[in-house]
Scaffold this motif. Structure first.
Motif, PDB file in Angstrom:
ATOM      1  N   VAL A 100       0.860  -1.175   0.000  1.00 33.73           N
ATOM      2  CA  VAL A 100       0.000   0.000   0.000  1.00 33.73           C
ATOM      3  C   VAL A 100       0.899   1.228   0.000  1.00 33.73           C
ATOM      4  N   ALA A 101       0.501   2.240  -0.751  1.00 37.59           N
ATOM      5  CA  ALA A 101       1.316   3.449  -0.881  1.00 37.59           C
ATOM      6  C   ALA A 101       0.582   4.639  -0.276  1.00 37.59           C
ATOM      7  N   PHE A 102       1.281   5.368   0.561  1.00 40.12           N
ATOM      8  CA  PHE A 102       0.779   6.609   1.139  1.00 40.12           C
ATOM      9  C   PHE A 102       1.628   7.740   0.594  1.00 40.12           C
ATOM     10  N   LEU A 103       0.971   8.693  -0.062  1.00 39.49           N
ATOM     11  CA  LEU A 103       1.672   9.760  -0.771  1.00 39.49           C
ATOM     12  C   LEU A 103       1.403  11.099  -0.104  1.00 39.49           C
ATOM     13  N   GLU A 104       2.338  11.555   0.721  1.00 39.04           N
ATOM     14  CA  GLU A 104       2.225  12.913   1.233  1.00 39.04           C
ATOM     15  C   GLU A 104       2.594  13.858   0.094  1.00 39.04           C
ATOM     16  N   TRP A 105       1.819  14.902  -0.078  1.00 43.60           N
ATOM     17  CA  TRP A 105       2.014  15.902  -1.134  1.00 43.60           C
ATOM     18  C   TRP A 105       1.836  15.300  -2.530  1.00 43.60           C
ATOM     19  N   GLY A 106       1.079  14.233  -2.639  1.00 38.14           N
ATOM     20  CA  GLY A 106       0.820  13.615  -3.939  1.00 38.14           C
ATOM     21  C   GLY A 106       0.074  14.518  -4.896  1.00 38.14           C
ATOM     22  N   GLU A 107      -0.651  15.495  -4.350  1.00 39.36           N
ATOM     23  CA  GLU A 107      -1.406  16.414  -5.205  1.00 39.36           C
ATOM     24  C   GLU A 107      -0.499  17.319  -6.045  1.00 39.36           C
ATOM     25  N   LYS A 108       0.799  17.324  -5.747  1.00 41.46           N
ATOM     26  CA  LYS A 108       1.740  18.109  -6.561  1.00 41.46           C
ATOM     27  C   LYS A 108       1.819  17.594  -7.992  1.00 41.46           C
ATOM     28  N   PHE A 109       1.537  16.302  -8.170  1.00 37.59           N
ATOM     29  CA  PHE A 109       1.660  15.671  -9.485  1.00 37.59           C
ATOM     30  C   PHE A 109       0.367  14.940  -9.832  1.00 37.59           C
ATOM     31  N   PRO A 110      -0.725  15.668 -10.011  1.00 36.85           N
ATOM     32  CA  PRO A 110      -2.019  15.005 -10.224  1.00 36.85           C
ATOM     33  C   PRO A 110      -2.053  14.117 -11.465  1.00 36.85           C
ATOM     34  N   GLU A 111      -1.294  14.473 -12.469  1.00 30.38           N
ATOM     35  CA  GLU A 111      -1.279  13.673 -13.697  1.00 30.38           C
ATOM     36  C   GLU A 111      -0.551  12.345 -13.512  1.00 30.38           C
ATOM     37  N   GLU A 112       0.178  12.183 -12.421  1.00 27.64           N
ATOM     38  CA  GLU A 112       0.928  10.953 -12.164  1.00 27.64           C
ATOM     39  C   GLU A 112       0.260  10.053 -11.129  1.00 27.64           C
ATOM     40  N   LEU A 113      -0.898  10.470 -10.616  1.00 31.78           N
ATOM     41  CA  LEU A 113      -1.616   9.630  -9.661  1.00 31.78           C
ATOM     42  C   LEU A 113      -2.242   8.454 -10.398  1.00 31.78           C
ATOM     43  N   PRO A 114      -2.372   7.323  -9.731  1.00 31.04           N
ATOM     44  CA  PRO A 114      -2.995   6.163 -10.375  1.00 31.04           C
ATOM     45  C   PRO A 114      -4.474   6.419 -10.623  1.00 31.04           C
ATOM     46  N   TYR A 115      -5.096   5.515 -11.351  1.00 27.40           N
ATOM     47  CA  TYR A 115      -6.523   5.655 -11.667  1.00 27.40           C
ATOM     48  C   TYR A 115      -7.373   5.790 -10.404  1.00 27.40           C
ATOM     49  N   ARG A 130      -7.863  18.718  14.320  1.00 30.38           N
ATOM     50  CA  ARG A 130      -7.677  18.396  12.909  1.00 30.38           C
ATOM     51  C   ARG A 130      -9.020  18.018  12.306  1.00 30.38           C
ATOM     52  N   VAL A 131      -9.273  18.507  11.104  1.00 28.03           N
ATOM     53  CA  VAL A 131     -10.441  18.085  10.349  1.00 28.03           C
ATOM     54  C   VAL A 131      -9.927  17.216   9.212  1.00 28.03           C
ATOM     55  N   VAL A 132     -10.377  15.976   9.198  1.00 26.57           N
ATOM     56  CA  VAL A 132      -9.936  15.004   8.205  1.00 26.57           C
ATOM     57  C   VAL A 132     -11.089  14.794   7.228  1.00 26.57           C
ATOM     58  N   ARG A 133     -10.840  15.150   5.968  1.00 22.36           N
ATOM     59  CA  ARG A 133     -11.846  14.971   4.919  1.00 22.36           C
ATOM     60  C   ARG A 133     -11.349  13.882   3.978  1.00 22.36           C
ATOM     61  N   VAL A 134     -12.236  12.972   3.620  1.00 23.69           N
ATOM     62  CA  VAL A 134     -11.846  11.835   2.798  1.00 23.69           C
ATOM     63  C   VAL A 134     -12.802  11.730   1.625  1.00 23.69           C
ATOM     64  N   HIS A 135     -12.239  11.529   0.436  1.00 23.06           N
ATOM     65  CA  HIS A 135     -13.086  11.163  -0.695  1.00 23.06           C
ATOM     66  C   HIS A 135     -12.333  10.167  -1.559  1.00 23.06           C
ATOM     67  N   SER A 136     -13.089   9.493  -2.393  1.00 23.84           N
ATOM     68  CA  SER A 136     -12.510   8.415  -3.187  1.00 23.84           C
ATOM     69  C   SER A 136     -12.485   8.789  -4.653  1.00 23.84           C
ATOM     70  N   VAL A 137     -11.478   8.250  -5.339  1.00 20.83           N
ATOM     71  CA  VAL A 137     -11.353   8.387  -6.785  1.00 20.83           C
ATOM     72  C   VAL A 137     -11.192   6.971  -7.333  1.00 20.83           C
ATOM     73  N   GLY A 138     -12.164   6.508  -8.093  1.00 25.67           N
ATOM     74  CA  GLY A 138     -12.101   5.161  -8.664  1.00 25.67           C
ATOM     75  C   GLY A 138     -12.884   4.147  -7.862  1.00 25.67           C
ATOM     76  N   ASP A 139     -13.131   3.006  -8.491  1.00 24.78           N
ATOM     77  CA  ASP A 139     -13.980   1.968  -7.916  1.00 24.78           C
ATOM     78  C   ASP A 139     -13.427   1.363  -6.635  1.00 24.78           C
ATOM     79  N   ARG A 140     -12.170   0.935  -6.650  1.00 28.93           N
ATOM     80  CA  ARG A 140     -11.594   0.290  -5.459  1.00 28.93           C
ATOM     81  C   ARG A 140     -11.583   1.273  -4.293  1.00 28.93           C
TER      82      ARG A 140
END
Length: 164
Positions: A100-115, A130-140
């Motif tokens: 499993v991969a955890f990407l801090e600052w992954g939003e810097k490279f949105p075109e390189e994020l997996p599906y 802290r306010v933790v907001r979560v949303h999903s991208v993709g089926d899994r």
């Protein structure tokens, strides 16, 4: 969405996600410096049975933890300037690999994020919580968010309003 009021609560929230993670899952963590991204990963690592000290990978870019039920790859992409540098740190192999991969600052490279990925955003409120907001991208990721939010230990709540 979830509000945490302590470091331990942020870690415990991460720990509640761990049982649902599978090989190939990716979580993008965003938030200001000191928001609690690494604390969240520390909780996940504990939930996976990782006994190593989990630290911010700021200077290493990526740290691998393989002592748990599934390998955890903890990235901090803050210091990278260009997407071409991702190849140099093994990003593609690890994100598509056996853990499993955890990407801090992954939003810097949105075109390189997996599906598909789980997007976890942590912001610091005026009162220090802290306010933790979560949303999903993709089926899994959608399936992952569904089972995690239905776990009573996560205390995730659906809301369209801000938590203060």
């Amino acid at each position: 969405m979830r509000k945490t009021t302590s470091t331990e609560a942020t870690k415990k929230l991460g720990q509640t996600l761990a049982p649902y993670l599978h090989e190939g899952d990716v979580v993008v963590l965003s938030g200001d410096l000191g928001a609690g991204k690494t604390q969240f990963v520390q909780g996940v690592a504990a939930g996976l049975g990782i006994t190593d000290d989990v630290v911010s990978p700021t200077f290493n870019i990526v740290i691998e933890y393989s002592s748990g039920s599934v390998p955890l790859y903890h990235f901090d992409l803050y210091r990278l300037e260009d997407a071409s540098e991702l190849e140099d740190v093994g990003y593609y192999d690890l994100v598509e690999g056996d853990g499993v991969a955890f990407l801090e600052w992954g939003e810097k490279f949105p075109e390189e994020l997996p599906y598909g990925y789980l997007d976890v955003s942590i912001t610091v409120s005026d009162d220090g919580s802290r306010v933790v907001r979560v949303h999903s991208v993709g089926d899994r990721a959608r399936q992952l968010l569904c089972v995690w939010s239905n776990d009573s230990r996560s205390h995730l709540v659906k809301t369209s309003s801000k938590l203060n």
